[in-house]
Scaffold this active site. Sequence first.
Site, mmCIF file in Angstrom:
data_model
loop_
_atom_site.group_PDB
_atom_site.id
_atom_site.type_symbol
_atom_site.label_atom_id
_atom_site.label_comp_id
_atom_site.label_asym_id
_atom_site.label_seq_id
_atom_site.Cartn_x
_atom_site.Cartn_y
_atom_site.Cartn_z
ATOM 1 N N THR A 79 -4.096 4.725 14.275
ATOM 2 C CA THR A 79 -4.687 5.939 13.719
ATOM 3 C C THR A 79 -5.141 6.946 14.781
ATOM 4 O O THR A 79 -5.449 6.569 15.924
ATOM 5 C CB THR A 79 -5.913 5.529 12.861
ATOM 6 N N ASP A 80 -5.241 8.203 14.375
ATOM 7 C CA ASP A 80 -5.816 9.253 15.227
ATOM 8 C C ASP A 80 -7.311 9.011 15.478
ATOM 9 O O ASP A 80 -7.888 9.571 16.401
ATOM 10 C CB ASP A 80 -5.615 10.635 14.592
ATOM 11 N N LYS B 59 -9.636 -0.319 15.261
ATOM 12 C CA LYS B 59 -8.198 -0.044 15.424
ATOM 13 C C LYS B 59 -7.828 0.027 16.908
ATOM 14 O O LYS B 59 -6.753 -0.428 17.312
ATOM 15 C CB LYS B 59 -7.808 1.263 14.711
ATOM 16 N N GLY C 127 0.831 -1.207 0.000
ATOM 17 C CA GLY C 127 0.000 0.000 0.000
ATOM 18 C C GLY C 127 0.864 1.255 0.000
ATOM 19 O O GLY C 127 2.052 1.234 -0.330
ATOM 20 N N TYR D 232 -14.478 2.155 12.318
ATOM 21 C CA TYR D 232 -13.046 2.057 11.992
ATOM 22 C C TYR D 232 -12.195 2.294 13.249
ATOM 23 O O TYR D 232 -11.305 1.508 13.576
ATOM 24 C CB TYR D 232 -12.691 3.062 10.890
ATOM 25 N N ASP E 11 -3.005 -13.429 4.045
ATOM 26 C CA ASP E 11 -4.040 -12.528 4.544
ATOM 27 C C ASP E 11 -3.873 -12.465 6.059
ATOM 28 O O ASP E 11 -3.778 -13.517 6.711
ATOM 29 C CB ASP E 11 -5.413 -13.094 4.150
ATOM 30 N N ALA F 266 -4.662 -2.823 6.570
ATOM 31 C CA ALA F 266 -5.824 -2.173 7.204
ATOM 32 C C ALA F 266 -7.045 -2.203 6.299
ATOM 33 O O ALA F 266 -6.933 -2.195 5.075
ATOM 34 C CB ALA F 266 -5.492 -0.723 7.537
HETATM 35 N N1 LIG Z 1 -4.069 6.512 4.861
HETATM 36 C C1 LIG Z 1 -4.275 7.284 5.913
HETATM 37 O O1 LIG Z 1 -4.647 8.458 5.786
HETATM 38 C C2 LIG Z 1 -4.045 6.738 7.305
HETATM 39 C C3 LIG Z 1 -4.279 7.565 8.419
HETATM 40 C C4 LIG Z 1 -4.049 7.048 9.715
HETATM 41 C C5 LIG Z 1 -3.590 5.750 9.870
HETATM 42 N N2 LIG Z 1 -3.389 4.973 8.765
HETATM 43 C C6 LIG Z 1 -2.912 3.610 8.958
HETATM 44 O O2 LIG Z 1 -1.693 3.470 8.257
HETATM 45 C C7 LIG Z 1 -1.551 2.153 7.756
HETATM 46 C C8 LIG Z 1 -1.125 2.188 6.308
HETATM 47 O O3 LIG Z 1 -2.054 2.945 5.551
HETATM 48 P P1 LIG Z 1 -1.922 3.071 3.961
HETATM 49 O O4 LIG Z 1 -2.425 4.426 3.595
HETATM 50 O O5 LIG Z 1 -0.588 2.607 3.518
HETATM 51 O O6 LIG Z 1 -3.027 1.998 3.539
HETATM 52 P P2 LIG Z 1 -3.226 1.269 2.125
HETATM 53 O O7 LIG Z 1 -2.525 1.999 1.030
HETATM 54 O O8 LIG Z 1 -4.695 1.028 1.982
HETATM 55 O O9 LIG Z 1 -2.465 -0.106 2.343
HETATM 56 C C9 LIG Z 1 -2.976 -1.112 3.156
HETATM 57 C C10 LIG Z 1 -2.462 -2.417 2.673
HETATM 58 O O10 LIG Z 1 -3.050 -3.454 3.462
HETATM 59 C C11 LIG Z 1 -3.391 -4.520 2.606
HETATM 60 N N3 LIG Z 1 -4.422 -5.317 3.231
HETATM 61 C C12 LIG Z 1 -5.723 -4.998 3.454
HETATM 62 N N4 LIG Z 1 -6.350 -6.008 4.021
HETATM 63 C C13 LIG Z 1 -5.447 -6.988 4.207
HETATM 64 C C14 LIG Z 1 -5.496 -8.303 4.734
HETATM 65 N N5 LIG Z 1 -6.635 -8.808 5.204
HETATM 66 N N6 LIG Z 1 -4.359 -9.036 4.757
HETATM 67 C C15 LIG Z 1 -3.203 -8.545 4.270
HETATM 68 N N7 LIG Z 1 -3.091 -7.314 3.735
HETATM 69 C C16 LIG Z 1 -4.201 -6.559 3.690
HETATM 70 C C17 LIG Z 1 -3.830 -3.847 1.322
HETATM 71 O O11 LIG Z 1 -3.796 -4.767 0.256
HETATM 72 P P3 LIG Z 1 -4.832 -4.611 -0.997
HETATM 73 O O12 LIG Z 1 -4.607 -3.236 -1.556
HETATM 74 O O13 LIG Z 1 -4.437 -5.710 -1.897
HETATM 75 O O14 LIG Z 1 -6.201 -4.752 -0.398
HETATM 76 C C18 LIG Z 1 -2.783 -2.742 1.207
HETATM 77 O O15 LIG Z 1 -1.623 -3.235 0.601
HETATM 78 C C19 LIG Z 1 -2.882 1.449 8.053
HETATM 79 O O16 LIG Z 1 -2.728 0.676 9.205
HETATM 80 C C20 LIG Z 1 -3.850 2.573 8.356
HETATM 81 O O17 LIG Z 1 -4.842 2.189 9.279
HETATM 82 C C21 LIG Z 1 -3.578 5.442 7.505
#
Ligand SMILES: NC(=O)c1ccc[n+]([C@@H]2O[C@H](COP(=O)([O-])OP(=O)(O)OC[C@H]3O[C@@H](n4cnc5c(N)ncnc54)[C@H](OP(=O)(O)O)[C@@H]3O)[C@@H](O)[C@H]2O)c1
Length: 294
Positions: free
Chosen positions: A100-101, A128, A10, A124, A35, A59
């Site tokens: 997350t916040d 978390k 991601g 959500y 997974d 996530a």
């Molecule tokens: N993005 C934000 O603004 C934000 C803000 C606060 C906290 N966070 C936290 O930061 C972290 C990274 O965020 P990100 O933006 O990098 O998210 P992202 O781009 O959506 O990446 C998440 C990754 O998790 C994979 N995934 C989802 N379900 C899964 C499962 N059951 N088993 C294995 N892999 C799985 C997805 O694969 P697929 O794409 O193949 O589904 C994707 O590669 C997360 O924990 C999120 O909660 C993000």
Amino acid sequence: MRLLVFGGWGQLGADLVLACEGRHQLVRPHRSEVDVTDAVAVQRVVREQRPDAVLNAAAFHKVEACEAEPGAAFAVNAVGAHNVARAAAAEGSVCVFVSTDYVFDGMNDDGYVESHPPRPINVYGVTKAAGERLVEVASPRAVVVRTSGLFGHAGSSGKGGNFIETMLGMASRDEPISVVDDRRFSPTSASDLAERLLQLLESGRAAGIYHLANAGSCSWFELARTTFELAGVQARLTPRASRPDEVPRPTSSVLRDTRSEGAGLPPARPWREALERYLRERNRLDDRMKVPLE
Ligand SMILES: NC(=O)c1ccc[n+]([C@@H]2O[C@H](COP(=O)([O-])OP(=O)(O)OC[C@H]3O[C@@H](n4cnc5c(N)ncnc54)[C@H](OP(=O)(O)O)[C@@H]3O)[C@@H](O)[C@H]2O)c1
């Protein structure tokens, strides 16, 4: 250091790969291979890889989808987090869970320190917060890193891109853009977060909860306005209030970082500087904004 990353394909994962180049070995099984909801598969890959640290960035974080499918959200964000932490503990690896916040209710105008009790207000956030607790229960060497509003070159795969690119795309199509102005947070560069995560692991001193976000805060409207200003783009942008029919989100979820310095990390970069750097790297920074980088 050998780092095993779940959710590594991601947005954050892409920047972790870059940050690790020439420095650490990173392995990132694709979701189709492992997974996180499958405890046996998680355990198998952790046992095979024998990593020094396991980082869980997997996530289910589309807020509306979490409300519609709480079971699926809980499976990934809570049970999945537990699976990863337990497998890491069994191999003696450090486990980092990215949170997350949104674990906070957003009622604290002064922001939230690491020890503030979570009180999530949407599904959500609940999943978390449960994940955080399950990780702590499963692994004595658990590290929980809360972050917020990520923008990275890869864009969030779970959310379909990032806010900055969405704004620039809408402006390029001359669409009217209305953005909420009543929710404050700390926008965070995925590349800055990746670097700080590595620094935290390299310190060898990380334990417990950390708030890793870019410094300062703004509303989503202010983030959009600053993006257009830095990119030199004219946009039909107006502020709006959150609507009662929307999934509730924290009003003010600014993450205050009181612990990273103790692990030897330098102060976080202000979010505006991080945004400027992001736009520069994407060749979107307006020439008038360009000053030499250090
Ligand atoms: N993005 C934000 O603004 C934000 C803000 C606060 C906290 N966070 C936290 O930061 C972290 C990274 O965020 P990100 O933006 O990098 O998210 P992202 O781009 O959506 O990446 C998440 C990754 O998790 C994979 N995934 C989802 N379900 C899964 C499962 N059951 N088993 C294995 N892999 C799985 C997805 O694969 P697929 O794409 O193949 O589904 C994707 O590669 C997360 O924990 C999120 O909660 C993000």
